[in-house]
Design an enzyme around this catalytic site. Structure first.
Site, mmCIF file in Angstrom:
data_model
loop_
_atom_site.group_PDB
_atom_site.id
_atom_site.type_symbol
_atom_site.label_atom_id
_atom_site.label_comp_id
_atom_site.label_asym_id
_atom_site.label_seq_id
_atom_site.Cartn_x
_atom_site.Cartn_y
_atom_site.Cartn_z
ATOM 1 N N ASP A 1 0.834 -1.197 0.000
ATOM 2 C CA ASP A 1 0.000 0.000 0.000
ATOM 3 C C ASP A 1 0.872 1.251 0.000
ATOM 4 O OD1 ASP A 1 -2.630 1.401 0.546
ATOM 5 O OD2 ASP A 1 -1.534 1.964 2.361
ATOM 6 N N GLU B 1 1.625 -0.508 -4.999
ATOM 7 C CA GLU B 1 0.695 0.560 -5.315
ATOM 8 C C GLU B 1 1.580 1.782 -5.522
ATOM 9 O OE1 GLU B 1 -3.385 2.594 -3.604
ATOM 10 O OE2 GLU B 1 -1.774 2.177 -2.201
#
Length: 709
Positions: free
Chosen positions: A350, A386
């Site tokens: 993330d 990401e």
């Protein structure tokens, strides 16, 4: 069960490994803290009575000790004595019970009392000496032994991978075929009913939204909400305890391992969505739960000019200090643990750009990436970034090192624009459909560097993408200000549910267009959980705080979407059978060996090659793509050439039926229809289409034709 605690004798123990390590006769405890003057180990019995023991040794900045006869199930925490000087970045407060950063299991959840904070509410410069012990979670000593039997890494190649992004609770909490006592848990996700669905759908990996122990923010709890998504980690080694179906005392670890073992047995890999960019302690006004009270400047990036504040590139209040050796060690130890001890197959990072910020800029050669590249364990699993954060220069799609794959946000945006009829998108659509060579080829990466997706947990579901022009996030209690406002969505004429069969038919066709494009593009496809089942969030594009029917998969309603599920499964099967849809190298545009026909060809509706003007014309939206099954440059594992069928893919995003001319005989003498998004079950079987003939492609539809052998 914990032993009855009385007066305890502690041995010196060892500084490594960090955390609580049970060896069959006792447990070694080791905690890093450079700023501590003294560290107390706090043990809790089954009645919650606390016994404190000083860790007697400090070696290489690690406080450690060994307690004989202390074993699995023992709850514990730490109290760290030292300076409390926020202006200099040090925030030790022995009145706060702290979680072990290396805890393998965590019991309970925080009871949001003022005692969890190191200041009095309304007085941020004060010092709060209230004991947080009665309100805080506790670390747990685990039993490290587990019978993995013959479980080994599946190591499914990326080019054969189909990823399914899933939420552990949301997937099964409403599933009627999963026993009620395991719904919403790790055991529920591994239930035969779920495995049958995964296998039917043809996915090869489940990417689990955060399962590291996380915290429900106090602000959400006060509003009757929760941190449903889980991007609020407090324990980087512990599986989230609320997803366990039975008991405490660390049994969650055994349940998680059992889930992985069952999925592996079914041929399905497990990828974890991990949040190493920040923790649940928030900004300078956040609670003191673990890292802040242990060694604040080692674990967090502080503002140089005023060290009471946190450098924040994540939008959550803090950023982990990846410039510090201890934070880097924590991340790498955590990654290795989940691979070696929990048998997971990869990670999706993330806000990964935050991990590359050694100073202020995103640096692809940052220490974190060097460590990953050199690590003999972590470098061998699937690594997905990401590739953005919320800081300046944080959008880094295409900017990660060669070992990494990336969530391709440009793919998502382009595919959405194309199918809603946005003019001038044809050229970029072609690039995204063929693997995004413009982003990845320059540094030697392959099409698998692109993790392709149209929807994910963050944003509209597939059904909502074709049903809403605007977000409808009122349930979140933030005045509909949260969530992305520009979604590149199209409601097909009516906002929300439509009592009109024509609109419903168009929406169904658009969903099939998205799935067909996704699953037949070069790169690695990722399906968001429930998209194949028609899942809706009623226009809410940010259900991060909605642990209820709004976010859960509705398996009863899913039965009305059997056609969509079957269609999605047929596409993954087509992809698996035909390597031309999952090439390991980019198209060259050169003739295949022994042929004048190139490995790929772009044709207009009249079967003539696309010209420069065709690519740049704002009115050009339709096209045919020829994929040459004899133009695959790679070999199979035995060194033999890979020969496949050839295909035509016909795209018509226009609002009316379009007539396409098929190319001449050298491309293929005759063609069979294998996919038609306007006829998903191919109920109206078409006659064989001949070279040079014409074929009608329905409005806002695509077709895939296979060359007859």
């Amino acid at each position: 069960m914990t032993m009855k605690l009385g007066r305890m004798k502690i041995w010196p123990g060892n500084p490594y490994p960090l955390g609580a390590t049970y060896d069959g006769g006792g447990t070694n405890f080791a905690l890093f803290s450079e700023v501590a003057d003294r560290v107390e180990l706090c043990l809790f019995d089954d009645e919650g009575v606390e016994t404190r023991v000083d860790l007697p040794e400090r070696e290489a900045l690690v406080w450690h000790g060994y307690l004989p006869r202390v074993g699995p199930g023992q709850r514990y925490g730490y109290r760290v004595h030292g300076a409390y000087e926020p202006a200099s970045g040090v925030r030790c407060n022995p009145n706060k019970l702290l979680l072990d950063p290396y805890a393998k299991a965590i019991d309970g959840r925080n009871d949001w009392n003022e005692a969890l904070f190191s200041y009095r509410f309304g007085h941020p410069d004060s010092y709060n000496d209230a004991d947080s012990g009665p309100y805080a979670m506790r670390s747990v000593v685990i039993n490290p032994y587990f019978d993995w039997a013959n479980d080994t890494p599946l190591r499914i190649p990326f080019h054969e991978t189909v990823i399914y992004e899933a939420h552990v609770k949301g997937m099964t909490i409403a599933h009627p075929d999963v026993p009620a006592d395991v719904r919403g848990t790790y055991s529920g996700l591994a239930h035969p009913a779920m495995i049958r669905h995964f296998k039917k759908l043809g996915v090869t990996a489940v990417e689990l939204m955060p399962v590291h122990q996380f915290v429900h923010d106090s602000g959400l709890v006060e509003r009757g909400l929760s941190n449903y998504w889980g991007y609020n980690t407090i324990g980087f080694f512990a599986p989230h305890n609320a997803y366990a179906s039975f008991g405490g005392h660390g049994a969650v670890v055994q349940e998680f391992k059992t889930m992985v073992k069952a999925l592996h047995r079914a041929g399905i890999e497990v990828i974890l969505d991990v949040v190493y960019n920040h923790t649940a302690e928030g900004n300078h006004l956040g609670p003191t739960l673990s890292f802040r009270g242990i060694d604040n400047p080692a674990y967090y990036r502080l503002v140089d000019a005023d060290r009471q504040y946190y450098y924040d590139t994540t939008g959550t209040g803090n950023s982990l200090n990846v410039r510090h050796h201890e934070s880097l060690r924590l991340i790498m130890d955590s990654l290795r643990y989940w691979v070696t001890e929990m048998h997971v197959d990869g990670f999706r990072f993330d806000l990964a750009a935050a991990l590359a910020r050694e100073f202020h800029e995103v640096n692809r050669l940052a220490a974190f990436f060097d460590l990953v590249n050199q690590d003999p364990v972590v470098s061998q699993v699937k690594l997905i970034a990401e590739p953005w954060d919320v800081g300046d220069g944080g959008y880094q799609v295409g900017g990660f090192p060669p070992l990494w794959t990336e969530w391709n946000g440009k793919y998502r945006d382009t595919i959405r624009d194309f199918w809603r009829g946005e003019p001038g998108t044809l050229g970029e659509f072609a690039s995204r459909f063929t693997g995004s060579a413009d982003l990845y080829e320059i540094d030697g990466r392959r099409p698998i560097a692109s993790i392709n997706f149209v929807t994910a947990h963050d944003g509209f579901t597939l059904t909502d993408l074709v049903s809403y022009n605007e977000k409808h996030n009122e349930a979140n209690g933030e005045g509909n200000r949260d969530g992305e406002s520009f979604n590149r969505s199209w409601n097909c004429g009516v906002e929300g549910p439509a009592d009109d069969s024509r609109i419903d038919g168009l929406r169904d066709r658009q969903k099939r267009n998205f799935l067909a494009t996704l699953l037949l593009s070069q790169g690695v496809p990722m399906i968001a959980h429930g998209d194949e089942l028609g899942r809706t969030q009623r226009g809410n594009n940010n259900v991060y705080c909605q642990d209820n029917e709004l976010s859960w998969v509705d398996w009863v309603d899913a039965r009305h979407h059997d056609v969509l599920t079957t269609f999605a499964a047929s596409l993954t099967a087509l992809r698996a059978r035909h390597p031309v849809f999952r090439r390991r190298r980019f198209f060259s545009g050169e003739p295949a060996a022994g042929s004048k026909i190139t490995d790929i060809a772009w044709l207009r509706q009249d079967a003539q090659p696309m010209t420069k003007d065709d690519w740049t014309s704002p009115d050009a939206l339709t096209m045919t793509v020829f994929l040459n099954g004899h133009g695959i440059p790679e070999c199979d594992p035995l060194g033999e050439p890979i020969i496949d069928d050839s295909f035509l893919v016909l795209f018509n995003p226009l609002g009316e039926t379009s007539t396409f001319t098929l190319p001449p005989r050298e491309y293929g003498r005759a063609w069979d229809t294998v996919v038609d998004t306007s006829d998903p079950l191919l109920a109206a079987r078409r006659r064989v289409a001949r070279a040079g003939g014409v074929i009608d492609v329905g409005n806002r539809s695509m077709m895939v034709l296979r060359a007859r052998r």
